[in-house]
Design a protein around this motif. Structure first.
Motif, mmCIF file in Angstrom:
data_model
loop_
_atom_site.group_PDB
_atom_site.id
_atom_site.type_symbol
_atom_site.label_atom_id
_atom_site.label_comp_id
_atom_site.label_asym_id
_atom_site.label_seq_id
_atom_site.Cartn_x
_atom_site.Cartn_y
_atom_site.Cartn_z
ATOM 1 N N ALA A 38 0.938 -1.315 0.106
ATOM 2 C CA ALA A 38 0.211 -0.051 0.125
ATOM 3 C C ALA A 38 1.440 1.315 0.533
ATOM 4 N N GLY A 39 0.146 2.350 -0.348
ATOM 5 C CA GLY A 39 0.974 3.937 -0.346
ATOM 6 C C GLY A 39 0.646 4.464 0.659
ATOM 7 N N ILE A 40 1.139 5.428 1.557
ATOM 8 C CA ILE A 40 1.128 6.200 2.318
ATOM 9 C C ILE A 40 0.957 7.548 1.959
ATOM 10 N N PHE A 41 -0.505 7.947 2.566
ATOM 11 C CA PHE A 41 0.535 8.993 2.418
ATOM 12 C C PHE A 41 0.139 10.492 3.909
ATOM 13 N N GLU A 42 -0.312 11.425 3.430
ATOM 14 C CA GLU A 42 -0.697 12.702 4.774
ATOM 15 C C GLU A 42 -0.664 13.910 4.734
ATOM 16 N N THR A 60 -0.386 20.653 3.242
ATOM 17 C CA THR A 60 0.948 20.453 1.942
ATOM 18 C C THR A 60 0.832 18.692 2.372
ATOM 19 N N ALA A 61 1.110 18.027 1.412
ATOM 20 C CA ALA A 61 0.391 16.964 1.646
ATOM 21 C C ALA A 61 2.317 15.952 1.662
ATOM 22 N N TYR A 62 1.963 14.615 1.755
ATOM 23 C CA TYR A 62 3.529 13.780 1.860
ATOM 24 C C TYR A 62 2.890 12.097 1.084
ATOM 25 N N TYR A 63 3.287 11.793 0.012
ATOM 26 C CA TYR A 63 2.923 10.652 -0.818
ATOM 27 C C TYR A 63 3.965 10.031 -0.651
ATOM 28 N N SER A 64 4.352 8.679 -0.527
ATOM 29 C CA SER A 64 5.018 8.053 -0.640
ATOM 30 C C SER A 64 5.117 7.567 -1.969
ATOM 31 N N GLU A 65 6.495 7.014 -1.893
ATOM 32 C CA GLU A 65 6.990 6.492 -3.547
ATOM 33 C C GLU A 65 5.826 5.458 -4.211
ATOM 34 N N ARG A 66 5.457 4.466 -2.885
ATOM 35 C CA ARG A 66 4.435 3.312 -3.086
ATOM 36 C C ARG A 66 3.429 3.840 -4.206
ATOM 37 N N LEU A 67 2.649 4.963 -3.023
ATOM 38 C CA LEU A 67 1.141 5.576 -3.770
ATOM 39 C C LEU A 67 1.484 6.156 -5.090
ATOM 40 N N GLU A 68 2.758 6.564 -5.259
ATOM 41 C CA GLU A 68 3.057 7.421 -6.625
ATOM 42 C C GLU A 68 2.648 6.432 -7.720
ATOM 43 N N GLU A 69 3.246 5.436 -7.320
ATOM 44 C CA GLU A 69 3.031 3.919 -8.412
ATOM 45 C C GLU A 69 2.300 3.824 -8.794
ATOM 46 N N ILE A 70 1.368 3.463 -7.433
ATOM 47 C CA ILE A 70 0.054 3.509 -7.266
ATOM 48 C C ILE A 70 -0.739 3.924 -8.898
ATOM 49 N N VAL A 71 -0.788 5.536 -8.365
ATOM 50 C CA VAL A 71 -2.182 6.474 -8.528
ATOM 51 C C VAL A 71 -1.504 6.694 -10.483
ATOM 52 N N GLY A 72 -0.085 6.652 -10.505
ATOM 53 C CA GLY A 72 0.648 6.843 -11.614
ATOM 54 C C GLY A 72 1.065 8.337 -11.577
ATOM 55 N N ARG A 73 0.569 8.935 -10.572
ATOM 56 C CA ARG A 73 0.712 10.121 -10.552
ATOM 57 C C ARG A 73 2.255 11.045 -10.205
ATOM 58 N N ARG A 74 3.653 11.553 -9.968
ATOM 59 C CA ARG A 74 4.793 12.602 -9.062
ATOM 60 C C ARG A 74 3.828 13.204 -8.199
ATOM 61 N N GLN A 75 4.663 13.518 -7.333
ATOM 62 C CA GLN A 75 4.127 13.994 -5.719
ATOM 63 C C GLN A 75 3.490 15.884 -5.927
ATOM 64 N N ARG A 76 4.353 15.769 -7.433
ATOM 65 C CA ARG A 76 4.469 17.438 -7.895
ATOM 66 C C ARG A 76 2.656 17.600 -8.409
ATOM 67 N N ARG A 83 -4.604 17.250 10.780
ATOM 68 C CA ARG A 83 -3.951 15.882 9.650
ATOM 69 C C ARG A 83 -4.503 15.183 9.758
ATOM 70 N N ILE A 84 -5.118 14.585 8.086
ATOM 71 C CA ILE A 84 -5.475 13.024 7.889
ATOM 72 C C ILE A 84 -3.803 12.630 7.517
ATOM 73 N N ALA A 85 -3.592 10.757 8.015
ATOM 74 C CA ALA A 85 -3.270 10.124 7.229
ATOM 75 C C ALA A 85 -3.509 9.105 6.892
ATOM 76 N N GLY A 86 -3.001 8.315 6.355
ATOM 77 C CA GLY A 86 -3.813 6.864 5.973
ATOM 78 C C GLY A 86 -2.982 5.960 4.749
ATOM 79 N N SER A 87 -3.634 5.052 4.569
ATOM 80 C CA SER A 87 -2.743 3.823 3.708
ATOM 81 C C SER A 87 -4.089 4.306 2.348
#
Length: 651
Positions: free
Chosen positions: A156-160, A167-183, A251-255
């Motif tokens: 799973a990908g991690i986000f906050e 502002t937001a944090y997205y893990s590399e795995r989350l970026e892979e799942i959604v096919g989009r870069r953090q920017r 903040r909201i955090a999850g996977s």
């Protein structure tokens, strides 16, 4: 006298004045001369380094507290300082290692200052044991490393989302799942929701609002979203909120996990399960077909014969009473045919469950009517026993009819080749507490061995010979009953009402609840009864003429068209109060006619109703989605007038 000329006793007096301060310090304090020999050793230094002050005084700092691997560098620095050069550690705070009296090494934080007295230079070293701090830092580094590795390797990908500054944090795995870069993913909830499927977005927004308001502790949502490459995927989002002491969301955090394959598998399993259920129904219907044909042929023979006799009697000028009696017999036989067809189609129909008021006794009548020929031809004696009135149930009548038919067919098959008495008993009664309707189906057949009874409701399990059943009839039945909040059990027949012991006994319990009142059909306004103008479109001339005759008798004026094109031309030339159109017609059919009316004369659309005998095919099912009333064939005067009442009733 200057400080440079201080005699030893005055130096001792200076140190004596400092000792209360040294005793109060939590850090170790060591005072040494320019050669690095200890002049004072504080109580904290004794505790931290595990050496007594009396043993430390006069000793070299290097020998006293510096580990062997650092001692050479220390001695070299002290030699340069003694020769008048500035020491490299003066005025700096550094982390290094110290040595306890037992030789153990440990981390220390060191600050060294210089104290001058005339030409004399003294060194004051302040040392702090940072073992705990270093252990904590090491543990944090290990935890961060583990977290980083876990996040990087997680399925799973991690986000906050930081709600205070968007502002937001997205893990590399989350970026892979959604096919989009953090920017490309804005640092707020709205930016994320921009990629969610429009059909799933309202529920996601509502659940997110509930989470932020504190109505739920955590949120688990499955929805579709579009990847950066345009591919649609299913994802499962789990989220929780971090709040301050006043309960404000910070903040909201999850996977987030990609569950596309799981959803596709579930969809395929559901499709296959439904196909199996439908296959089981059709298998049961196939075994009933011979009996249905026989049952239909009997009343149809009455219809044909009585119609012929009615025609002959009319030609001979028979009395009206005799003609009415023959017409009544035709009507009863035709109604019997219609009931058989309706029961048959209700079992075969494939649609979503639909709850309504259901009378169990009526369902049993219809099921036994469908099976009557097979039961009689097999010599099976059927006994009905009612031990108390049952109120209507809130249930799906077609589904319960399928369950009852399955139980009766199983009993019929068990008894068909049975050499003993062939008896079937059906009992209905309210439960003792009045909360359930109880239905018992028991037979005098061979029964089911005890070791197989626990498997009787398993999918694909059957005690019938190969080719005689799919093994899912009872599995489907128990699923339907439990879906209604009831139970279905199989027991050994204890000798119910004189039956031989050992046969099969199925007991079904269904909850008795309040039945929602159904909306009564509106009555037909008298004004329309007197002069309404109706257009009938049907390529079957006899059906069209029958509709015309029924409507004319009710006071309507009727025009007829043999296909959709002719009906459209009439509708464009005249303003009709109602249009009854068959679904299946050559050329322009009923559906196409409705589409043309929507485009060219939309005010006639609310006055449109379909007439069809395609109650089982896809056309009949899709008609219900068009939002127009449907008159099923065969129809009666009452059903025709009820459809018109729906058309003429005010919104």
């Amino acid at each position: 006298m200057t400080a440079a000329d201080l005699p030893p006793d005055e130096l001792e007096a200076e140190l004596e004045r400092l000792r209360p301060l040294l005793a109060a310090s939590l850090d170790a304090v060591i005072i040494a001369d320019k050669n690095g020999h200890v002049l004072e050793f504080s109580p904290a230094a004794e505790r931290i380094f595990g050496r007594a002050r009396t043993d430390a005084l006069g000793k070299s700092i290097g020998e006293l507290i510096i580990p062997a691997h650092l001692r050479s560098a220390h001695d070299s620095g002290m030699e340069r300082y003694s020769a008048g050069e500035p020491h490299r550690v003066l005025g700096r705070r550094i982390e290094t290692e110290g040595m306890r009296g037992n030789g153990d090494r440990f981390p220390v934080e060191l600050t060294v200052t210089e104290v001058k007295r005339g030409k004399h230079r003294l060194l004051a070293a302040f040392l702090r044991d940072i073992t705990d701090r270093k252990s904590t830092e090491a543990a944090l580094r290990r935890s961060e490393t583990r977290y980083r590795l876990a996040v990087r390797g997680a399925e799973a990908g991690i986000f906050e989302w930081d709600l205070t500054n968007n502002t937001a944090y997205y893990s590399e795995r989350l970026e892979e799942i959604v096919g989009r870069r953090q920017r490309d993913l804005r640092g707020d909830i709205a930016g994320w929701q921009a990629f969610v499927h429009a059909e799933d977005l309202p529920l996601l927004r509502e659940e997110t609002r509930r989470l932020l308001r504190g109505e739920i502790d955590n949120m688990v949502q499955e929805h579709r979203m579009q990847r950066g490459d345009g591919v649609e995927r299913w994802v499962r989002v789990t989220a929780a909120v971090d709040r301050d002491s006043q309960g404000r969301a910070l903040r909201i955090a999850g996977s987030l996990a990609d569950i596309t394959e799981r959803r596709l598998s579930e969809s395929e399993i559901s499709r296959q399960r439904e196909a199996l259920h439908q296959s089981e129904k059709m298998s049961a219907l196939g075994s009933l077909l011979a009996g249905v044909a026989h049952e239909l042929n009997n009343p149809l023979s009455i219809v044909v014969g009585q119609s012929l006799m009615l025609r002959e009697a009319a030609a001979e000028g028979a009395e009206a009473k005799a003609l009415a009696e023959r017409a009544g017999k035709i009507e009863q036989a035709a109604a019997r045919c219609a009931r058989i067809v309706r029961t048959f189609l209700a079992m075969a129909r494939q649609r979503r469950p639909r709850r309504g008021a259901v009378d169990i006794e009526t369902l049993l009548d219809e099921a036994l009517g469908l099976l009557d020929y097979g039961l009689r031809s097999a010599g099976i004696q059927v006994t009905r026993q009612n031990f108390g009135p049952l109120p209507p149930l809130q249930a799906d009548g077609d589904q319960l009819a399928q369950v009852l038919t399955n139980l009766l067919v199983n009993a019929q098959q068990a008894l068909s080749n049975h050499t003993g008495p062939r008896r079937l008993i059906i009992q209905t009664m309210p439960s003792v507490d009045g909360r359930f309707a109880e239905i018992v189906v028991a037979d005098s057949g061979p029964g089911v061995p005890p070791e197989l009874r626990r498997r009787i409701f398993e999918p694909y399990f059957t005690t019938k010979p190969a080719g005689s059943g799919t093994g899912i009839g009872l599995s489907v039945s128990i699923g339907i009953v439990e879906g209604h909040g009831g139970t279905l059990t199989m027991e050994e027949n204890p000798g119910l009402d004189g039956l031989p012991r050992g046969g099969a006994l199925f007991a079904m319990r269904l909850p008795i609840g309040a039945v929602a009142e159904t909306e009564a059909l509106p009555s037909l306004p008298a004004a329309h009864m007197a002069g309404g103008h109706v257009l009938v479109a049907d390529d079957d001339a006899e059906v069209a003429e029958l509709l015309r005759d029924l409507l004319v008798q009710a006071g309507f004026t009727v025009d007829m068209a043999a296909d959709g094109a002719a009906a459209l031309a009439l509708a464009q030339a005249r303003d009709y109060d109602a249009i009854l159109s068959d679904l299946r017609m050559p050329g322009m059919d009923g559906r196409a006619l409705l589409q043309r009316l929507e485009a060219e004369t939309p005010h006639l659309v609310p006055r449109f109703a379909f007439v069809t005998g395609d109650t089982l095919g896809l056309g009949g099912q899709e008609l219900r989605t068009l939002g127009r009333p449907v008159l099923d064939k065969p129809f009666t005067r009452d059903s025709v007038l009820a459809i018109l009442a729906r058309i003429f009733a005010p919104a």
